[in-house]
Design an enzyme around this catalytic site. Structure first.
Site, PDB file in Angstrom:
ATOM      1  N   HIS B 174      16.862 -70.154  55.805  1.00  0.00           N
ATOM      2  CA  HIS B 174      15.978 -70.923  54.921  1.00  0.00           C
ATOM      3  C   HIS B 174      16.465 -72.377  54.850  1.00  0.00           C
ATOM      4  CE1 HIS B 174      13.690 -71.488  51.037  1.00  0.00           C
ATOM      5  NE2 HIS B 174      14.625 -72.409  50.894  1.00  0.00           N
ATOM      6  N   GLU B 175      17.760 -72.544  54.680  1.00  0.00           N
ATOM      7  CA  GLU B 175      18.307 -73.899  54.582  1.00  0.00           C
ATOM      8  C   GLU B 175      18.158 -74.655  55.904  1.00  0.00           C
ATOM      9  OE1 GLU B 175      18.775 -75.111  51.857  1.00  0.00           O
ATOM     10  OE2 GLU B 175      18.809 -73.256  50.720  1.00  0.00           O
ATOM     11  N   HIS B 178      14.769 -76.157  56.225  1.00  0.00           N
ATOM     12  CA  HIS B 178      14.664 -77.447  55.545  1.00  0.00           C
ATOM     13  C   HIS B 178      15.207 -78.539  56.440  1.00  0.00           C
ATOM     14  CE1 HIS B 178      13.141 -76.247  51.738  1.00  0.00           C
ATOM     15  NE2 HIS B 178      14.177 -75.544  51.376  1.00  0.00           N
ATOM     16  N   GLU B 248       9.087 -74.866  49.840  1.00  0.00           N
ATOM     17  CA  GLU B 248       9.909 -73.661  49.742  1.00  0.00           C
ATOM     18  C   GLU B 248       9.234 -72.485  50.445  1.00  0.00           C
ATOM     19  OE1 GLU B 248      12.977 -73.374  48.725  1.00  0.00           O
ATOM     20  OE2 GLU B 248      12.936 -75.517  48.307  1.00  0.00           O
TER      21      GLU B 248
END
Lengths: 197, 653
Positions: B174-175, B178, B248
């Site tokens: 997930h990071e 980003h 998100e």
């Protein structure tokens, strides 16, 4: 008039706040940096402390008559382990750093003596385990000295920032104490013990 | 939506953001003016009993308040942006993160580091700095930075200890999305602007404490500033939340695409619901950075202000069968990941019995890379290359995991140590010819230290066995250690790399690109001010640069000049159509490494679409003979890296 003086007060307040925050943050950053730099030394020192008993164990069979040196190595190593544990908890602390500095200097001294001794035992020198352990130790020692240089550089940067104007005005009230360097006195070549044949 | 469109979109978001902030600031100036004008009006009318001054329009007062407010917000934002120029680590350190030693042997830290390293290799970006927030028992994480080269990933202690490897992988994926979606730069800008507005309340608080006979107007202005500043912060939070929430969901989706394992990410989210701390952060500084985090870091979750979608919605998006009952969290066994012994002879503190573990006398033959690219060529559709940029797939992750496990322990440990990493990069650049190599080593000893020289000499035999496709990943793994050099040591490092490059007359494109990767990513660490700014919005002024890049790529692929020309034409045709201008074919003397260096630097300052076109053209040139040699593939990846467009490793098709 009143609005102008209010504006002036606001302006002064802004400058003050920015100045204090900037100075404080820079000190915190530099302090974190040298603390992190110590953890790099710590990793390599621990590896070195793990290697030494192996080395002593290997050498024991060949150096039966040199028990004194071997025991000195182990004792110096154990002292260094204790000192390092303390220093790792509080890097930069004056007494902890002095302790680890002297413990490491002592350890380097006895290790130098052990290496010199090994020179006069051809069987030991030919032992492959011994060879690779010594190789590994030398490499680790190189890494320690490299990491130590990085640590000392960042301690210098921190101490300088602490002492120069205007951050020195902040260092006092916010309790930023000086940090100690990590120095190991190189055992001089001429001090290496004479090996008796 | 491909990598470049997402980057473009992130840039457009930034424009919106600035617009909203301008609106917010104008409103704030207006309200402060009203307060001040009313105050002074009331004050002066009482003093002089003059009716005329009670009117609301007081240009002098307006000017002072407008400039005052703008000045404060501007100064605050400027100051914050400046302190964030150091990139992700600035944020990580602000939130009391502790830099994890890349060579750590702690089982939890090792697990975290390995997951991050694998993820970075799979996406083709340098391994970010990894931080742990020791004071945070909840489960949360964030990535911050301007670009992949100064990124930092920070996780809470709870996330590191309570999540299983799969769950942690989901969070880190997930990071990374980003990071690859270009969200992080946006987040940093947002943080800077919000801080400026926050400054108003801080000054307000100071003014409120003013003492003295005539202090009460100051106190009133202070109160007004606090209230108005608070309104501004709410505004900021609203924008922060609006920008963050939709990104998100996107990051969750990309993370699943990346790992093809929705249960990992869903498991992590469920655990957040299952523990009492949830994802909340204790640090009081978490507010300014709340939009960075993996899950809501703040208590206030009222509608419109939550920076993240509700937990349950996020879980349902991943696991539609979720019944809303959070599991009670059981701590996984500590040795989730057995730390690989960093040395062959790690022994207990008590001396071990004879014989001690056999340390490596000679480096063992490297069991390198299980899925090695065959020496024969791999055919890769050029379209696929560009599509893969910034969008690694599960196969890439699997490849990275295998690569990571197969690399010899001694090389990996070396790459994670500053001196070892220094020596590793130097060893990559050493010449094949023994006498020349010896000369280079002597030179190295002079420019740096004997320790570096000895380590480089020691590593050379091992390094030589690393195949081309293993080199860039290894350099990526070595970067966190190199970032730990002190500025003085970095200068020595730069000097030694330059010396090695210039002393080897036959230094080739591959070596050159390797050192360019290293230096580019390190420069952002040691000289944050040198960050490239977008300057080119059109391909035409860059036609000659495109010619240099394509010609150099074509020459690197083949010895035969006619073949090289044909390869060049294939790539250039594509580009000429877009540029509506001829891309020049250059003789070797006009596309040497120095020219290439300058050309790539200029392309790095262009908009994403231009980068995409150039990379497509490069891919076309490289794939001219429908076969990409491993070395060509790595050169292409390196070129893409220098344009900040990470290409995942090439897989055997």
């Amino acid at each position: 008039m009143l609005t102008l003086s209010c504006g002036f007060i606001v302006l002064v307040a802004v400058v003050l706040v920015v100045f204090i925050v900037a100075g404080y943050n820079s000190l915190v950053t530099l302090r974190n940096r040298y603390k992190n730099a110590y953890s790099q030394i710590d990793v390599q020192l621990k590896r070195r402390y793990d290697l030494i008993p192996n080395l002593v164990e290997t050498a024991k069979g060949y150096l039966a008559h040199e028990r004194g040196t071997l025991e000195a190595v182990i004792a110096a190593r154990n002292a260094a382990v204790t000192a390092n544990t303390r220093a790792a908890q509080n890097p930069g602390d004056s007494s902890a750093m002095k302790e680890i500095s002297s413990a490491e200097t002592a350890l380097s001294g006895v290790m130098g003596r052990l290496f010199a001794l090994a020179e006069s035992y051809p069987d030991l020198k030919a032992n492959t385990t011994m060879l690779s352990l010594m190789e590994e130790l030398t490499s680790t020692e190189n890494k320690v000295s490299f990491a130590r240089q990085a640590y000392n550089d960042s301690v210098m940067a921190y101490n300088t920032r602490r002492e120069v104007f205007p951050t020195n005005l902040i260092a006092g009230p916010f309790n930023f104490g000086p940090a100690e360097l990590f120095v190991i006195d190189k055992p001089e070549q001429k001090d290496a013990p004479k090996v008796s044949f | 939506m491909d990598f470049f469109e997402r980057q473009d979109k992130a840039r457009r978001h930034t424009a919106f953001l600035v617009f909203y902030f301008v609106v917010a600031i104008v409103l704030m100036i207006g309200s402060i003016y009203l307060v001040v004008a009313t105050l002074t009006g009331a004050f002066e009318s009482r003093d002089t009993s003059d009716e005329t001054t009670t009117s609301v329009s007081q240009p002098e007062v307006f000017l002072v308040t407008a400039f005052g407010t703008l000045g404060i917000i501007g100064a605050g934002s400027f100051f914050k942006t400046l302190s964030l120029a150091r990139g992700g680590r600035a944020v990580a350190e602000l939130l009391d993160g502790r830099l994890v030693n890349p060579n750590s042997t702690d089982a939890h830290e090792r697990k975290l580091l390995n997951v991050v390293e694998e993820m970075a290799i799979a996406s083709g970006v340098p391994v970010p700095q990894v931080y742990v927030m020791d004071g945070e028992p909840g489960i949360n994480a964030f990535a911050a930075g301007h670009s992949a080269s100064d990124a930092a990933i920070s996780v809470t202690r709870g996330a590191m200890t309570m999540l299983t490897r799969d769950e942690l992988q989901g969070v880190i994926a997930h990071e990374f999305s980003h990071l690859l979606n270009g969200d992080m730069k946006l987040n940093l800008r947002l943080m800077g602007l919000i801080f400026g507005i926050l400054c108003l309340t801080v000054i307000g608080r100071i003014l409120v404490r003013a003492r003295g006979k005539n202090a009460w107007p100051a106190i009133l202005v202070g109160l007004a500033l606090i209230i108005v500043g608070w309104v501004g912060v709410l505004f900021g939070r609203l924008i922060q939340a609006a920008v963050s929430r939709q990104r998100e969901f996107l990051a969750d989706a990309s993370a699943v695409q990346f790992t093809r394992n929705p249960s990992g990410l869903a498991g992590a989210l469920k655990k957040i619901g299952g523990i009492s701390e949830g994802s909340q952060l204790r640090s009081h500084r978490a507010e300014e950075a709340s939009h960075f985090f993996f899950a809501n870091g703040l208590k206030s979750g009222f509608f419109g202000f939550a920076t993240h979608p509700p937990l349950i919605e996020r879980i349902r998006a991943l696991d539609p069968s979720f019944d809303g009952k959070y599991p009670s969290v059981v701590l996984p066994d500590t040795p989730v990941e057995v730390a690989p012994p960093p040395l062959p002879s790690v022994s207990p503190l008590v001396p071990p019995p004879q014989p001690p573990l056999m340390p490596t006398a000679t480096p063992p033959p490297l069991p390198v890379l299980p899925p090695p690219l065959p020496a024969a060529a791999v055919s890769i559709a050029q379209q696929a290359i560009v599509e893969d940029i910034g969008r690694p797939r599960p196969e890439h992750l699997q490849y990275a995991v295998d690569l990571h496990q197969a690399a010899s322990a001694s090389i990996k440990t070396a790459a994670r140590d500053p001196l070892g990493a220094h020596a590793l990069v130097c060893a990559f650049l050493l010449a094949e010819d023994p006498s020349l190599r010896e000369k280079q080593l002597q030179e190295l000893g002079r420019t740096t230290s004997d320790a570096v020289r000895d380590e480089t000499r020691r590593m050379w035999p091992q390094v030589q066995q690393i195949p081309d496709q293993g080199r860039i990943p290894l350099v990526d793994v070595a970067l966190p250690a190199l970032r730990r050099l002190s500025p003085q040591q970095f200068e020595q490092f730069r000097l030694s790399v330059n010396t090695l490059m210039s002393s080897d007359n036959q230094s080739n494109l591959f070596d050159f690109m390797m050192q360019k990767i290293v230096m580019r990513h390190l420069d952002t660490r040691f000289y944050p001010e040198r960050r490239p700014v977008t300057q080119f919005y059109d391909l035409r002024p860059l036609a000659r640069d495109a010619g240099i890049v394509l010609s150099a790529t074509a020459y690197a692929g083949t010895e035969d000049v006619t073949k090289a020309k044909a390869a060049f034409v294939k790539g250039a045709e594509l580009l000429s159509r877009i540029a509506r201008e001829e891309i020049p074919w250059l003789p070797p003397t006009e596309c040497e490494l120095a020219h290439l260096d300058a050309a790539l630097d200029r392309f790095a300052q262009s908009v994403p679409q231009i980068k995409k076109n150039v990379l497509s053209a490069c891919a076309g040139t490289v794939a001219f003979d429908n076969a990409i040699q491993p070395r060509e593939a790595e050169i292409l990846r390196a070129v893409a890296d220098s344009l900040d467009c990470p290409i995942p490793p090439f897989l055997q098709s």
